[in-house]
Design a protein around this motif. Structure first.
Motif, short mmCIF file in Angstrom:
data_model
loop_
_atom_site.label_atom_id
_atom_site.label_comp_id
_atom_site.label_asym_id
_atom_site.label_seq_id
_atom_site.Cartn_x
_atom_site.Cartn_y
_atom_site.Cartn_z
N THR A 153 40.34 -16.92 7.66
CA THR A 153 39.11 -17.14 6.90
C THR A 153 37.94 -16.74 7.79
N ALA A 154 36.77 -16.74 7.22
CA ALA A 154 35.58 -16.39 8.00
C ALA A 154 35.38 -17.39 9.13
N LYS A 155 35.68 -18.65 8.88
CA LYS A 155 35.53 -19.69 9.91
C LYS A 155 36.51 -19.47 11.05
N ARG A 156 37.75 -19.15 10.72
CA ARG A 156 38.74 -18.91 11.77
C ARG A 156 38.40 -17.66 12.57
N ILE A 157 37.91 -16.62 11.90
CA ILE A 157 37.50 -15.40 12.60
C ILE A 157 36.33 -15.71 13.52
N TYR A 158 35.38 -16.50 13.03
CA TYR A 158 34.22 -16.88 13.85
C TYR A 158 34.67 -17.66 15.08
N ASP A 159 35.58 -18.60 14.90
CA ASP A 159 36.07 -19.38 16.04
C ASP A 159 36.79 -18.50 17.05
N ARG A 160 37.59 -17.55 16.56
CA ARG A 160 38.27 -16.63 17.47
C ARG A 160 37.29 -15.72 18.20
N LEU A 161 36.25 -15.29 17.52
CA LEU A 161 35.24 -14.45 18.16
C LEU A 161 34.55 -15.20 19.30
N ILE A 162 34.26 -16.46 19.09
CA ILE A 162 33.62 -17.26 20.13
C ILE A 162 34.55 -17.44 21.32
N SER A 163 35.81 -17.76 21.04
CA SER A 163 36.72 -18.05 22.15
C SER A 163 37.21 -16.79 22.86
N GLU A 164 37.46 -15.72 22.11
CA GLU A 164 38.05 -14.52 22.71
C GLU A 164 37.03 -13.48 23.13
N ASP B 206 33.46 -14.04 23.42
CA ASP B 206 32.16 -14.60 23.84
C ASP B 206 31.05 -14.18 22.89
N PHE B 207 31.31 -14.33 21.62
CA PHE B 207 30.38 -13.95 20.56
C PHE B 207 29.21 -14.92 20.57
N ASN B 208 27.99 -14.42 20.42
CA ASN B 208 26.81 -15.29 20.44
C ASN B 208 26.05 -15.28 19.12
N GLY B 209 26.64 -14.74 18.08
CA GLY B 209 25.99 -14.71 16.77
C GLY B 209 26.25 -15.98 15.99
N SER B 210 25.73 -16.03 14.79
CA SER B 210 25.90 -17.22 13.96
C SER B 210 27.07 -17.04 13.00
N TYR B 211 27.48 -18.16 12.43
CA TYR B 211 28.59 -18.14 11.48
C TYR B 211 28.22 -17.38 10.23
N SER B 212 26.95 -17.49 9.79
CA SER B 212 26.55 -16.85 8.54
C SER B 212 26.63 -15.32 8.64
N THR B 213 26.34 -14.76 9.81
CA THR B 213 26.45 -13.30 9.95
C THR B 213 27.90 -12.86 9.91
N VAL B 214 28.78 -13.66 10.49
CA VAL B 214 30.22 -13.34 10.44
C VAL B 214 30.71 -13.46 9.01
N ARG B 215 30.28 -14.50 8.33
CA ARG B 215 30.69 -14.72 6.93
C ARG B 215 30.26 -13.55 6.05
N THR B 216 29.04 -13.06 6.24
CA THR B 216 28.55 -11.92 5.47
C THR B 216 29.36 -10.66 5.79
N ALA B 217 29.64 -10.45 7.07
CA ALA B 217 30.41 -9.27 7.48
C ALA B 217 31.83 -9.33 6.93
N VAL B 218 32.44 -10.50 6.96
CA VAL B 218 33.80 -10.65 6.42
C VAL B 218 33.82 -10.38 4.93
N ARG B 219 32.82 -10.88 4.22
CA ARG B 219 32.75 -10.66 2.78
C ARG B 219 32.64 -9.17 2.46
N LYS B 220 31.77 -8.46 3.20
CA LYS B 220 31.59 -7.03 2.95
C LYS B 220 32.84 -6.23 3.29
N LEU B 221 33.48 -6.56 4.41
CA LEU B 221 34.67 -5.83 4.82
C LEU B 221 35.85 -6.09 3.87
#
Length: 126
Positions: free
Chosen positions: A84-95, A97-112
Motif C-alpha cells: 500500500t502507499a503507507k507500506r511503500i512510504y515506510d520502506r522508503l524511509i527505512s531503506e 532515507d526518504f525525507n518527503g511526506s506521506y501525501s506525496t508518496v500517496r499521490t505518486a502511488v496513485r498516479k503510477l
C-alpha cells in the motif's frame, strides 16, 4: 476574501471619482494593499495564476522503487499484504532515507497505479 467583479468595478469607479484608497478600503472592509492593487489596474479578479507545483522529492529513483514494489506484488501473487502507499512510504524511509511526506508518496502511488492499469473495454451491442 475573494474580490468579485462587482466589487472590483466599485473600487475602480470610486478611485476614478477621487475617493481615497483608505476610505475605499474602510467602507468595503478590504485591506488597503488590495485596494491599491486594483486601483492601479494591473490585475483583474478574473485573471488568476494557475497553481501547479510538482513535488521535488519524487525523483526517478523513487518512482522506480515504487514500480519495483508493484512488481514484487505481482511476482508473489498474494491476495493480501500487498504494498500500500503507507507500506511503500515506510520502506522508503527505512531503506532510502526518504525525507518527503506521506501525501506525496500517496499521490505518486496513485498516479503510477493508474498508469499501470488498463481501462476496462466498453462493450457495444451489435
Amino acid at each position: 476574501m475573494i474580490i468579485e467583479v462587482d466589487m472590483y468595478s466599485a473600487i475602480r469607479t470610486r478611485f476614478i471619482d477621487g475617493e481615497s484608497i483608505r476610505s475605499i478600503a474602510k467602507s468595503l472592509n478590504i485591506s488597503r494593499p488590495t485596494v491599491t492593487k486594483y486601483c492601479e489596474g494591473s490585475t483583474h479578479p478574473d485573471v488568476r495564476k494557475v497553481y501547479q507545483r510538482q513535488p521535488d522529492v519524487i525523483t526517478d529513483a523513487i518512482k522506480s522503487f515504487i514500480l519495483s514494489c508493484f512488481k514484487e506484488d505481482e511476482q508473489e501473487n498474494l491476495k493480501k499484504k500487498k504494498h500500500t502507499a503507507k507500506r511503500i512510504y515506510d520502506r522508503l524511509i527505512s531503506e532510502r532515507d526518504f525525507n518527503g511526506s506521506y501525501s506525496t508518496v500517496r499521490t505518486a502511488v496513485r498516479k503510477l497505479k493508474a498508469e499501470r492499469t488498463v481501462p476496462p473495454q466498453s462493450s457495444i451491442p451489435l
